[in-house]
Design a protein around this motif. Structure first.
Motif, PDB file in Angstrom:
ATOM      1  N   ALA A 115       0.849  -1.200   0.000  1.00 58.54           N
ATOM      2  CA  ALA A 115       0.000   0.000   0.000  1.00 58.54           C
ATOM      3  C   ALA A 115       0.886   1.253   0.000  1.00 58.54           C
ATOM      4  O   ALA A 115       0.609   2.229  -0.707  1.00 58.54           O
ATOM      5  CB  ALA A 115      -0.912  -0.020   1.224  1.00 58.54           C
ATOM      6  N   GLN A 116       1.937   1.211   0.767  1.00 56.75           N
ATOM      7  CA  GLN A 116       2.868   2.338   0.820  1.00 56.75           C
ATOM      8  C   GLN A 116       3.657   2.448  -0.483  1.00 56.75           C
ATOM      9  O   GLN A 116       3.857   3.540  -1.026  1.00 56.75           O
ATOM     10  CB  GLN A 116       3.816   2.112   2.014  1.00 56.75           C
ATOM     11  CG  GLN A 116       4.718   3.273   2.343  1.00 56.75           C
ATOM     12  CD  GLN A 116       3.938   4.472   2.866  1.00 56.75           C
ATOM     13  OE1 GLN A 116       2.853   4.316   3.403  1.00 56.75           O
ATOM     14  NE2 GLN A 116       4.493   5.650   2.666  1.00 56.75           N
ATOM     15  N   LEU A 117       4.078   1.286  -1.014  1.00 54.82           N
ATOM     16  CA  LEU A 117       4.933   1.290  -2.215  1.00 54.82           C
ATOM     17  C   LEU A 117       4.182   1.753  -3.454  1.00 54.82           C
ATOM     18  O   LEU A 117       4.787   2.233  -4.408  1.00 54.82           O
ATOM     19  CB  LEU A 117       5.493  -0.121  -2.455  1.00 54.82           C
ATOM     20  CG  LEU A 117       6.421  -0.646  -1.353  1.00 54.82           C
ATOM     21  CD1 LEU A 117       6.665  -2.143  -1.509  1.00 54.82           C
ATOM     22  CD2 LEU A 117       7.748   0.108  -1.387  1.00 54.82           C
ATOM     23  N   LEU A 118       2.844   1.589  -3.446  1.00 54.33           N
ATOM     24  CA  LEU A 118       2.065   1.954  -4.637  1.00 54.33           C
ATOM     25  C   LEU A 118       1.493   3.366  -4.572  1.00 54.33           C
ATOM     26  O   LEU A 118       0.753   3.762  -5.475  1.00 54.33           O
ATOM     27  CB  LEU A 118       0.906   0.971  -4.836  1.00 54.33           C
ATOM     28  CG  LEU A 118       1.241  -0.357  -5.504  1.00 54.33           C
ATOM     29  CD1 LEU A 118      -0.027  -1.162  -5.715  1.00 54.33           C
ATOM     30  CD2 LEU A 118       1.950  -0.151  -6.835  1.00 54.33           C
ATOM     31  N   HIS A 119       1.816   4.080  -3.502  1.00 52.27           N
ATOM     32  CA  HIS A 119       1.315   5.449  -3.422  1.00 52.27           C
ATOM     33  C   HIS A 119       1.566   6.200  -4.711  1.00 52.27           C
ATOM     34  O   HIS A 119       2.688   6.247  -5.192  1.00 52.27           O
ATOM     35  CB  HIS A 119       2.055   6.212  -2.308  1.00 52.27           C
ATOM     36  CG  HIS A 119       1.333   6.190  -1.014  1.00 52.27           C
ATOM     37  ND1 HIS A 119       1.855   6.728   0.128  1.00 52.27           N
ATOM     38  CD2 HIS A 119       0.133   5.699  -0.672  1.00 52.27           C
ATOM     39  CE1 HIS A 119       1.005   6.565   1.127  1.00 52.27           C
ATOM     40  NE2 HIS A 119      -0.046   5.935   0.657  1.00 52.27           N
ATOM     41  N   ILE A 163       2.257 -10.099  -7.383  1.00 51.73           N
ATOM     42  CA  ILE A 163       0.915 -10.387  -6.863  1.00 51.73           C
ATOM     43  C   ILE A 163       0.406  -9.216  -6.024  1.00 51.73           C
ATOM     44  O   ILE A 163      -0.741  -8.785  -6.172  1.00 51.73           O
ATOM     45  CB  ILE A 163       0.939 -11.709  -6.062  1.00 51.73           C
ATOM     46  CG1 ILE A 163       1.044 -12.889  -7.031  1.00 51.73           C
ATOM     47  CG2 ILE A 163      -0.298 -11.847  -5.182  1.00 51.73           C
ATOM     48  CD1 ILE A 163       1.099 -14.252  -6.372  1.00 51.73           C
ATOM     49  N   ALA A 164       1.265  -8.690  -5.161  1.00 49.62           N
ATOM     50  CA  ALA A 164       0.837  -7.567  -4.311  1.00 49.62           C
ATOM     51  C   ALA A 164       0.410  -6.375  -5.163  1.00 49.62           C
ATOM     52  O   ALA A 164      -0.541  -5.660  -4.822  1.00 49.62           O
ATOM     53  CB  ALA A 164       1.977  -7.161  -3.375  1.00 49.62           C
ATOM     54  N   ALA A 165       1.079  -6.194  -6.292  1.00 43.65           N
ATOM     55  CA  ALA A 165       0.756  -5.054  -7.159  1.00 43.65           C
ATOM     56  C   ALA A 165      -0.503  -5.297  -7.994  1.00 43.65           C
ATOM     57  O   ALA A 165      -0.938  -4.401  -8.723  1.00 43.65           O
ATOM     58  CB  ALA A 165       1.945  -4.740  -8.068  1.00 43.65           C
ATOM     59  N   GLY A 166      -1.077  -6.509  -7.919  1.00 42.69           N
ATOM     60  CA  GLY A 166      -2.348  -6.759  -8.603  1.00 42.69           C
ATOM     61  C   GLY A 166      -2.247  -7.558  -9.886  1.00 42.69           C
ATOM     62  O   GLY A 166      -3.218  -7.668 -10.639  1.00 42.69           O
ATOM     63  N   ASN A 167      -1.061  -8.121 -10.169  1.00 41.15           N
ATOM     64  CA  ASN A 167      -0.900  -8.956 -11.367  1.00 41.15           C
ATOM     65  C   ASN A 167      -1.253 -10.414 -11.053  1.00 41.15           C
ATOM     66  O   ASN A 167      -1.309 -10.806  -9.879  1.00 41.15           O
ATOM     67  CB  ASN A 167       0.564  -8.922 -11.838  1.00 41.15           C
ATOM     68  CG  ASN A 167       1.035  -7.516 -12.117  1.00 41.15           C
ATOM     69  OD1 ASN A 167       0.758  -6.962 -13.174  1.00 41.15           O
ATOM     70  ND2 ASN A 167       1.741  -6.912 -11.164  1.00 41.15           N
ATOM     71  N   THR A 168      -1.403 -11.210 -12.082  1.00 41.17           N
ATOM     72  CA  THR A 168      -1.462 -12.656 -11.916  1.00 41.17           C
ATOM     73  C   THR A 168      -0.182 -13.247 -12.518  1.00 41.17           C
ATOM     74  O   THR A 168       0.420 -12.635 -13.409  1.00 41.17           O
ATOM     75  CB  THR A 168      -2.715 -13.262 -12.568  1.00 41.17           C
ATOM     76  OG1 THR A 168      -2.767 -12.863 -13.948  1.00 41.17           O
ATOM     77  CG2 THR A 168      -3.977 -12.775 -11.866  1.00 41.17           C
TER      78      THR A 168
END
Ligand code: NAD
Length: 494
Positions: A115-119, A163-168
């Motif tokens: 969450a912090q890394l994707l700000h 995965i954390a960033a929303g990819n598969t």
């Protein structure tokens, strides 16, 4: 005979009847058959990753983070189980396998802070009444292709961040060490990751090429030898994909006359023979500068002779090599070195081994008076063979490293601050250790080499990993402010 299958929500065998043998390097026994996917099998797995993407992309950061925390807890509790699987297929000693899992776990821990890394960034009133924001969005289904030597850590360099960033993800493990991938897939499932977000396709070059050419795969993270990395980079780039292809290495450790020679000798032995030299950050060349050479070689040789070799399940320093072919290939460099004029100080070919006679054994080997023309210097040997090159000066040592086609890791041993400063400033290598022999960056920094050790622009994990697995979108918006009427001129910001 056990069979290692593919995974997409559950294990599946695939339509291809091709398989490869998986061996236990400490006994030479065939322990399983791993499925080798056809292009059709790859397409089925990619379909699963495609189908899972829209829902996972829109899963809240809070939910994604909870899944990662869950995965981290399970991994932390059960890492010895995974380490034993790795030892039985790779050969490395259990403690080393546990350490590999722990280094992979560090990346999971960093990805827990996604969450912090994707700000993103927002500029309010960038123009009058107009706001501009930058967000980073996931790419879609991505492929991760693995080498044999880190069946858990290398996938974990990429998979948690992706995965954390929303990819598969579709992971293609090495066919020599495939079982860790299925163990990890089950763990993701247990942590609550939806089916299709993490998938595994087992296979060889056919599976890799199918992934590189599949139109739905958006990005490829590859780790392996340089010649395959170059092929992966070129093929994926031509297919319009984002690609980072990490290749082979030839890592030099320079020892200056003012170094602590005992510390340097300890470091050379640990970094040269750890995991039987089958690490991309292993030290394979010690560069002894000036008058230290004889003394240094004696200290390294004494320590080398004291190493124990045997099954990674026993209390030994070093295990076998991964396959018989690889063992014989590495041994052939020892033979060639003698013929080319190198001086064999410690010969690992007849080591007293604590293990089964049919294992793929080669003891630690130390060769002195190696020159850059010799094959043991030119090629990546990827085994327990440490070469000593002697140079007259620090300048000559630096020139040697900078002329080498690889640029993964390097180290300097010295007590001189100015020498260390100059080394880190001038050396053309991606990861540098000062009195640290294996400078693998911590997970919140990024891992990657230069020159033939990495094709692509972005390194693994840390901030660069997050950038690799996301693309930026900039939104310019006006709410409420007057439009200003029809204006055909290029919009200016006032
Ligand atoms: P490899 O290149 O033989 O295999 C890597 C992957 O590529 C495997 O999944 C394999 O199935 C696939 N592959 C092999 N040949 C292929 C081909 N012709 N076409 C398409 N795909 C192919 O490497 P390896 O022997 O498994 O691993 C050791 C190598 O990996 C060493 O060179 C080592 O330096 C390198 N490595 C680099 C790093 C790094 O961070 N730079 C890390 C670990 C290992």
């Amino acid at each position: 005979m056990a069979r290692v299958n593919h995974w997409m929500g559950q294990e599946f065998a695939g339509a291809s009847t091709r398989t490869a043998s998986v061996t236990n390097p400490a006994t030479g026994a065939v322990t399983a058959a791993v499925a080798l996917a056809s292009t059709h099998d790859v397409a089925r797995v990619v379909d699963a990753a495609v189908a899972a993407f829209p829902a996972w992309r829109d899963t809240s950061l809070a939910r994604r983070t909870q899944t990662l925390f869950g995965f981290r807890e399970l991994l932390n509790t059960r890492k010895t189980e995974l380490a034993e699987l790795i030892t039985d297929e790779h050969g490395k000693v259990i403690a080393d396998a546990v350490a590999e899992v722990s280094r992979g776990q560090e990346v999971v821990e960093v990805a827990c802070g996604i969450a912090q890394l994707l700000h993103g960034a927002v500029s309010e009133n960038a123009a009058t009444g107009v706001d501009v924001s930058t967000v980073r969005q996931p790419l879609g289904p991505v492929a991760v292709i693995n080498p044999f030597n880190f069946p858990a850590m290398v996938p974990l360099w990429f998979v948690p961040v992706a995965i954390a960033a929303g990819n598969t993800v579709v992971l293609k493990p090495s066919e020599k060490t495939p079982s860790a991938s299925i163990w990890l897939a089950r763990l993701w499932e247990e942590a609550g990751l939806p089916a299709g977000v993490f998938n595994v396709v087992q296979g060889d070059a056919e599976a890799v090429d199918a992934l590189l050419r599949h139109p739905a795969i958006e990005a490829v993270s590859f780790v392996g030898s340089t010649h395959v990395a170059r092929h992966v980079y070129e093929t994926a780039a031509v297919s319009g994909k984002r690609v980072q292809a990490l290749g082979g290495a030839k890592n030099h450790m320079v020892v200056l006359p003012d170094a602590d020679l005992d510390a340097a000798a300890d470091a050379a032995v640990s970094a040269g023979y750890g995991s039987a030299g089958e690490r991309c950050m292993a030290i394979s060349v010690v560069v002894a500068v000036g008058p230290v050479a004889d003394d240094l070689v004696t200290r390294i040789a004494d320590r080398t002779r004291a190493l124990s070799v045997g099954s990674g399940r026993r209390d030994v320093d070093m295990g076998p090599l991964v396959t018989r072919e690889h063992r014989d290939r590495v041994a052939s460099y020892v033979e060639a070195t003698e013929a080319e004029g190198g001086k064999l100080v410690v010969d690992g070919r007849d080591w007293d081994v604590d293990g089964d006679a049919s294992g793929f054994w080669l003891g630690p080997t130390l060769v002195d008076h190696v020159t850059p023309e010799m094959s043991v210097y030119r090629d990546e040997v990827f085994g327990p063979v440490l070469a000593v090159v002697r140079t007259e000066s620090f300048d000559e040592a630096l020139r040697l490293i900078n002329a080498n086609p690889y640029g993964n890791g390097t180290a300097l041993f010295t007590s001189s601050g100015p020498a260390a400063r100059r080394f880190q400033n001038e050396v053309q290598v991606g990861m540098v250790g000062i009195n640290v022999p294996v400078p693998v960056p911590v997970a919140h920094h990024s891992f990657g080499g230069w020159k033939n050790s990495l094709f692509g622009d972005t390194h693994a994990h840390g901030a660069e990993g997050v950038r690799f697995f996301t693309r930026a979108k900039v939104v310019t918006s006006r709410w409420g402010a007057p439009s200003g009427g029809v204006q055909l001129g290029f919009p200016q910001n006032t």
